[in-house]
Design a protein around this motif. Sequence first.
Motif, PDB file in Angstrom:
ATOM      1  N   GLU A  13       0.811  -1.221   0.000  1.00  0.00           N
ATOM      2  CA  GLU A  13       0.000   0.000   0.000  1.00  0.00           C
ATOM      3  C   GLU A  13       0.843   1.269   0.000  1.00  0.00           C
ATOM      4  OE1 GLU A  13      -3.038  -0.523  -0.596  1.00  0.00           O
ATOM      5  OE2 GLU A  13      -3.024  -2.668  -0.139  1.00  0.00           O
ATOM      6  N   SER A  14       2.076   1.186  -0.461  1.00  0.00           N
ATOM      7  CA  SER A  14       2.902   2.395  -0.546  1.00  0.00           C
ATOM      8  C   SER A  14       2.528   3.187  -1.801  1.00  0.00           C
ATOM      9  CB  SER A  14       4.386   2.043  -0.558  1.00  0.00           C
ATOM     10  OG  SER A  14       4.678   1.129  -1.597  1.00  0.00           O
ATOM     11  N   TYR A  15       3.075   4.404  -1.880  1.00  0.00           N
ATOM     12  CA  TYR A  15       2.746   5.291  -3.001  1.00  0.00           C
ATOM     13  C   TYR A  15       4.022   5.987  -3.460  1.00  0.00           C
ATOM     14  CZ  TYR A  15       0.036   8.577  -5.834  1.00  0.00           C
ATOM     15  OH  TYR A  15      -0.494   9.295  -6.882  1.00  0.00           O
ATOM     16  N   VAL A  45      10.708  -1.578  -9.858  1.00  0.00           N
ATOM     17  CA  VAL A  45       9.918  -2.805  -9.820  1.00  0.00           C
ATOM     18  C   VAL A  45       9.000  -2.762  -8.600  1.00  0.00           C
ATOM     19  CG1 VAL A  45       9.982  -5.323  -9.726  1.00  0.00           C
ATOM     20  CG2 VAL A  45      11.784  -4.086 -10.934  1.00  0.00           C
ATOM     21  N   CYS A  46       7.695  -2.871  -8.832  1.00  0.00           N
ATOM     22  CA  CYS A  46       6.704  -2.768  -7.750  1.00  0.00           C
ATOM     23  C   CYS A  46       6.026  -4.113  -7.512  1.00  0.00           C
ATOM     24  CB  CYS A  46       5.646  -1.722  -8.099  1.00  0.00           C
ATOM     25  SG  CYS A  46       6.310  -0.061  -8.374  1.00  0.00           S
ATOM     26  N   PHE A  47       5.995  -4.543  -6.252  1.00  0.00           N
ATOM     27  CA  PHE A  47       5.339  -5.788  -5.876  1.00  0.00           C
ATOM     28  C   PHE A  47       3.981  -5.482  -5.256  1.00  0.00           C
ATOM     29  CE2 PHE A  47       9.795  -6.911  -5.933  1.00  0.00           C
ATOM     30  CZ  PHE A  47       9.816  -8.209  -6.410  1.00  0.00           C
ATOM     31  N   GLY A  48       2.927  -6.135  -5.768  1.00  0.00           N
ATOM     32  CA  GLY A  48       1.610  -6.006  -5.156  1.00  0.00           C
ATOM     33  C   GLY A  48       0.992  -4.630  -5.345  1.00  0.00           C
ATOM     34  N   GLY A  72       1.520  -9.904  -5.983  1.00  0.00           N
ATOM     35  CA  GLY A  72       2.045 -10.203  -4.665  1.00  0.00           C
ATOM     36  C   GLY A  72       2.892 -11.458  -4.598  1.00  0.00           C
ATOM     37  N   HIS A  73       2.711 -12.364  -5.567  1.00  0.00           N
ATOM     38  CA  HIS A  73       3.518 -13.578  -5.628  1.00  0.00           C
ATOM     39  C   HIS A  73       4.857 -13.339  -6.316  1.00  0.00           C
ATOM     40  CE1 HIS A  73       0.333 -16.391  -4.330  1.00  0.00           C
ATOM     41  NE2 HIS A  73      -0.483 -15.589  -4.981  1.00  0.00           N
ATOM     42  N   GLY A  74       5.024 -12.134  -6.888  1.00  0.00           N
ATOM     43  CA  GLY A  74       6.223 -11.868  -7.658  1.00  0.00           C
ATOM     44  C   GLY A  74       6.071 -12.233  -9.124  1.00  0.00           C
ATOM     45  N   GLY A 286       5.231  -9.484   3.274  1.00  0.00           N
ATOM     46  CA  GLY A 286       5.857  -8.207   2.974  1.00  0.00           C
ATOM     47  C   GLY A 286       7.222  -7.989   3.597  1.00  0.00           C
ATOM     48  N   ASP A 287       7.336  -8.180   4.918  1.00  0.00           N
ATOM     49  CA  ASP A 287       8.619  -7.950   5.582  1.00  0.00           C
ATOM     50  C   ASP A 287       9.693  -8.903   5.070  1.00  0.00           C
ATOM     51  OD1 ASP A 287       7.515  -5.945   7.063  1.00  0.00           O
ATOM     52  OD2 ASP A 287       7.183  -7.153   8.864  1.00  0.00           O
ATOM     53  N   ALA A 288       9.319 -10.142   4.834  1.00  0.00           N
ATOM     54  CA  ALA A 288      10.275 -11.116   4.315  1.00  0.00           C
ATOM     55  C   ALA A 288      10.679 -10.759   2.893  1.00  0.00           C
ATOM     56  CB  ALA A 288       9.666 -12.515   4.355  1.00  0.00           C
ATOM     57  N   ARG A 289       9.755 -10.212   2.122  1.00  0.00           N
ATOM     58  CA  ARG A 289      10.081  -9.809   0.755  1.00  0.00           C
ATOM     59  C   ARG A 289      11.222  -8.808   0.734  1.00  0.00           C
ATOM     60  NH1 ARG A 289       4.638  -8.094  -2.175  1.00  0.00           N
ATOM     61  NH2 ARG A 289       3.471  -8.825  -0.384  1.00  0.00           N
ATOM     62  N   LYS A 290      11.177  -7.871   1.660  1.00  0.00           N
ATOM     63  CA  LYS A 290      12.229  -6.854   1.729  1.00  0.00           C
ATOM     64  C   LYS A 290      13.577  -7.512   2.003  1.00  0.00           C
ATOM     65  CE  LYS A 290      13.626  -2.646   4.152  1.00  0.00           C
ATOM     66  NZ  LYS A 290      13.261  -1.654   5.187  1.00  0.00           N
ATOM     67  N   ALA A 291      13.620  -8.443   2.945  1.00  0.00           N
ATOM     68  CA  ALA A 291      14.872  -9.130   3.279  1.00  0.00           C
ATOM     69  C   ALA A 291      15.381  -9.942   2.090  1.00  0.00           C
ATOM     70  CB  ALA A 291      14.663 -10.030   4.490  1.00  0.00           C
ATOM     71  N   VAL A 292      14.472 -10.565   1.354  1.00  0.00           N
ATOM     72  CA  VAL A 292      14.858 -11.360   0.195  1.00  0.00           C
ATOM     73  C   VAL A 292      15.417 -10.469  -0.908  1.00  0.00           C
ATOM     74  CG1 VAL A 292      13.952 -12.811  -1.665  1.00  0.00           C
ATOM     75  CG2 VAL A 292      13.311 -13.277   0.700  1.00  0.00           C
ATOM     76  N   VAL A 293      14.785  -9.328  -1.125  1.00  0.00           N
ATOM     77  CA  VAL A 293      15.274  -8.390  -2.142  1.00  0.00           C
ATOM     78  C   VAL A 293      16.667  -7.893  -1.787  1.00  0.00           C
ATOM     79  CG1 VAL A 293      14.936  -6.078  -3.098  1.00  0.00           C
ATOM     80  CG2 VAL A 293      13.023  -7.677  -3.005  1.00  0.00           C
ATOM     81  N   VAL A 294      16.888  -7.572  -0.515  1.00  0.00           N
ATOM     82  CA  VAL A 294      18.211  -7.116  -0.075  1.00  0.00           C
ATOM     83  C   VAL A 294      19.257  -8.207  -0.330  1.00  0.00           C
ATOM     84  CG1 VAL A 294      19.602  -6.497   1.940  1.00  0.00           C
ATOM     85  CG2 VAL A 294      17.358  -5.460   1.613  1.00  0.00           C
ATOM     86  N   ALA A 295      18.912  -9.443   0.000  1.00  0.00           N
ATOM     87  CA  ALA A 295      19.846 -10.555  -0.230  1.00  0.00           C
ATOM     88  C   ALA A 295      20.141 -10.723  -1.715  1.00  0.00           C
ATOM     89  CB  ALA A 295      19.264 -11.846   0.344  1.00  0.00           C
TER      90      ALA A 295
END
Length: 343
Positions: A13-15, A45-48, A72-74, A286-295
């Motif tokens: 839900e970010s903008y 690249v925007c998810f969800g 949301g699944h990527g 969502g929170d895990a997605r951020k960690a995965v993207v960073v990795a």
Amino acid sequence: MQLLNTLYVTLPESYLRLDNDTLRVVDEERETRLRVPLHHLQAVVCFGHVGMSAPLMHRLADEGIALVLLDGHGRFKARLEGAVSGNVLLRRAQHHAVDNAAFTLEAARNIVAGKLRNQRQVLMRGARETKDETERARLVRAAQDLAASLRALPAAADLDTLRGLEGEGARGYFEALNLLVKPERREHFQMDGRSRRPPRDRMNALLSFFYSMWMNDCRSAIEAAGLDPQLGFLHALRPGRAALALDLMEEFRPWADRLALTLVNRGQVGPGDFDCREGGAVLLQGDARKAVVVAYQERKQEEVTHPLLAESLPLGLVPLVQARLFARHVRGEAPTYVPFTPR
């Protein structure tokens, strides 16, 4: 560096809005979470569910910055960009190459060979590291099966036979991949084969997420090289399908698999990082997605030695190198396409 300057927006839900020459990310409370100068970006690249202002969309198009929308699944949904500036002579040569059955079969054979070799390396590495002799034997046997598939590739007389060998190799590979998950984590990260649209288990959800990011980078690399991402050789042509990007991505899938295994085995991604939906779909939270993207971004910055160029470069730049090598082959400047298969 090119291909390392992609902004991944995973905040639900970010903008996104435009502030002069800067992209600003705000959360649901309209609090600013990030500012990025546009000249630092090659793609967004925007998810969800991520919103965006019209002025920013126009500015991204003007600056040649690609906007990629994933669900949301990527899974890929759409790509928005300005006028495509391809090399018309290269694309003309690519069209002729696609219509050449012998060229297409050879290119597809090399693409499959690159994937199988890299998958075999994943299994052999796991066999060396495991302390369980029974599992080591199973991994070695699966690696030998992949080697047998590699030896069978030259005899494949058509694309259907080639795809059959690739599919057979993939089935054995994913069965063996379960053995590379630490025993204490297997209860939650076992795969019953490869599943997608939607993923049916946590490991498949994680793999699909990584594959989507690799897909975006491969498509960007192909377009940067002046090739048409829609015209592939191994993957069948379909409207709206980036077949050549899928072709190029095949040799990088095992790199995504290795990173997924690393995150699971180190406990950086756990069973609680996924939503299990009604109907069997599994979604990375969502929170895990951020960690995965960073990795993923950190892994792309790691130096690897390119076997053909005999020099070191960041992993994230390898798709660009491979796309240019493929372009050379299409133009007739190289006798064959050599996939990225480091030892």
